[in-house]
Design an enzyme around this catalytic site. Sequence first.
Site, short mmCIF file in Angstrom:
data_model
loop_
_atom_site.label_atom_id
_atom_site.label_comp_id
_atom_site.label_asym_id
_atom_site.label_seq_id
_atom_site.Cartn_x
_atom_site.Cartn_y
_atom_site.Cartn_z
N GLU A 113 40.49 72.86 -52.38
CA GLU A 113 39.46 72.05 -51.71
C GLU A 113 40.13 70.89 -50.94
OE1 GLU A 113 35.71 72.30 -52.13
OE2 GLU A 113 35.99 74.27 -53.01
N GLY B 148 33.73 75.80 -62.54
CA GLY B 148 34.59 76.53 -63.47
C GLY B 148 34.78 75.96 -64.85
N CYS C 101 39.30 84.30 -58.96
CA CYS C 101 38.58 83.13 -58.47
C CYS C 101 38.66 83.21 -56.96
CB CYS C 101 39.21 81.83 -58.98
SG CYS C 101 38.47 80.36 -58.24
N ASP D 174 28.61 80.29 -53.42
CA ASP D 174 29.78 79.86 -54.21
C ASP D 174 29.58 78.39 -54.56
OD1 ASP D 174 32.49 80.10 -55.32
OD2 ASP D 174 33.08 78.77 -53.70
N SER D 175 30.41 77.90 -55.48
CA SER D 175 30.33 76.48 -55.84
C SER D 175 30.83 75.59 -54.71
CB SER D 175 31.18 76.23 -57.08
OG SER D 175 32.52 76.54 -56.79
N CYS E 83 31.62 84.28 -56.11
CA CYS E 83 32.22 83.34 -57.06
C CYS E 83 32.39 84.09 -58.38
CB CYS E 83 31.25 82.17 -57.23
SG CYS E 83 31.73 81.00 -58.50
N1 DGL Z 1 35.38 79.92 -56.49
C1 DGL Z 1 34.79 80.00 -57.74
C2 DGL Z 1 35.20 81.20 -58.55
O1 DGL Z 1 35.43 82.23 -57.99
C3 DGL Z 1 34.47 78.78 -58.54
C4 DGL Z 1 35.43 77.72 -58.68
C5 DGL Z 1 34.83 76.51 -59.37
O2 DGL Z 1 33.84 75.99 -58.87
O3 DGL Z 1 35.36 76.07 -60.38
O4 DGL Z 1 35.23 81.17 -59.76
#
Ligand code: DGL
Length: 271
Positions: free
Chosen positions: A152, A42, A184, A9-10, A73
């Site tokens: 976060e 995102g 998300c 994930d990010s 993600c």
């Molecule tokens: N948690 C991620 C998702 O499901 C990414 C969120 C992000 O880094 O903007 O899209």
Amino acid sequence: MNRFIGLLDSGMGGLTVLSQIIASLPEENTVYFGDMGRTPYGSRSPEVIKRYSEQIVRYLIEHYDFKMIVVACHTVSATSLDHLSTISPVSTVGVIETTPEKALEITKTGRIGVIGTRSTIGSGVYQRRLHALDASVKVYSQDCPLFIHLVEEGWAKEPATRMIVGEYLANLKHAKIDTLILACTHYPILRATIQEYLGEEVAIIDPSAECVNHIQAELKKENCLNRNNYPERIYLVTDNPDSFRSSGERYLDRKIHQVSLVDIGDLERRG
Ligand code: DGL
């Protein structure tokens, strides 16, 4: 038999998927990669998201023996899953999977909301898949870029979070959706605040539950579920290991013993 399940994930959002894996498949060894140094993804272009996620997958497969990689993600799943599947030697699954079917099963009015990052909503993936299954449903999409930062930051229920949830979701409430997809992996952390705003009559779907059912079925089919294993949990991040550990322990409701730092420069040399 004891190969790892990899998750990427990010940042910390994919921990909501890991938490479901730990609950449903507690004997599996896992490696979690959070790209904390380059989060959020995102609002980035699909090309950049593809490049970052490819670097991570290449790094993971070079360092660990996997039986499956889970793209935990939505942003990466929506933009890069097909590409990642071509470079990964093992089955690589995303978080979208059977969620559209689930939403159609649940909705009574055919008015479905989808919230996610700009890239996920911009990709139109949910809208396309829902309409391919049932052209008569109405899909209302909303990107909510600030939600990532609230999560976060550990602000799940602060007054500012309630206010921002209200701002973003007002149109969906007005459209009288009866089902909402949290597209998300960060958003399940805000689930209670979102539910409070939309009301109990709106069904909220967390796709990670669907995704974990899918993983379980795949591993069973391949006959490679772990049994009687004391699982290994490995956490890798590209920045801020301490904040990852403290927030991660809260999200997972368990101790994280070690978080290792991966050098972004090393990742970037991979593509
Ligand atoms: N948690 C991620 C998702 O499901 C990414 C969120 C992000 O880094 O903007 O899209």
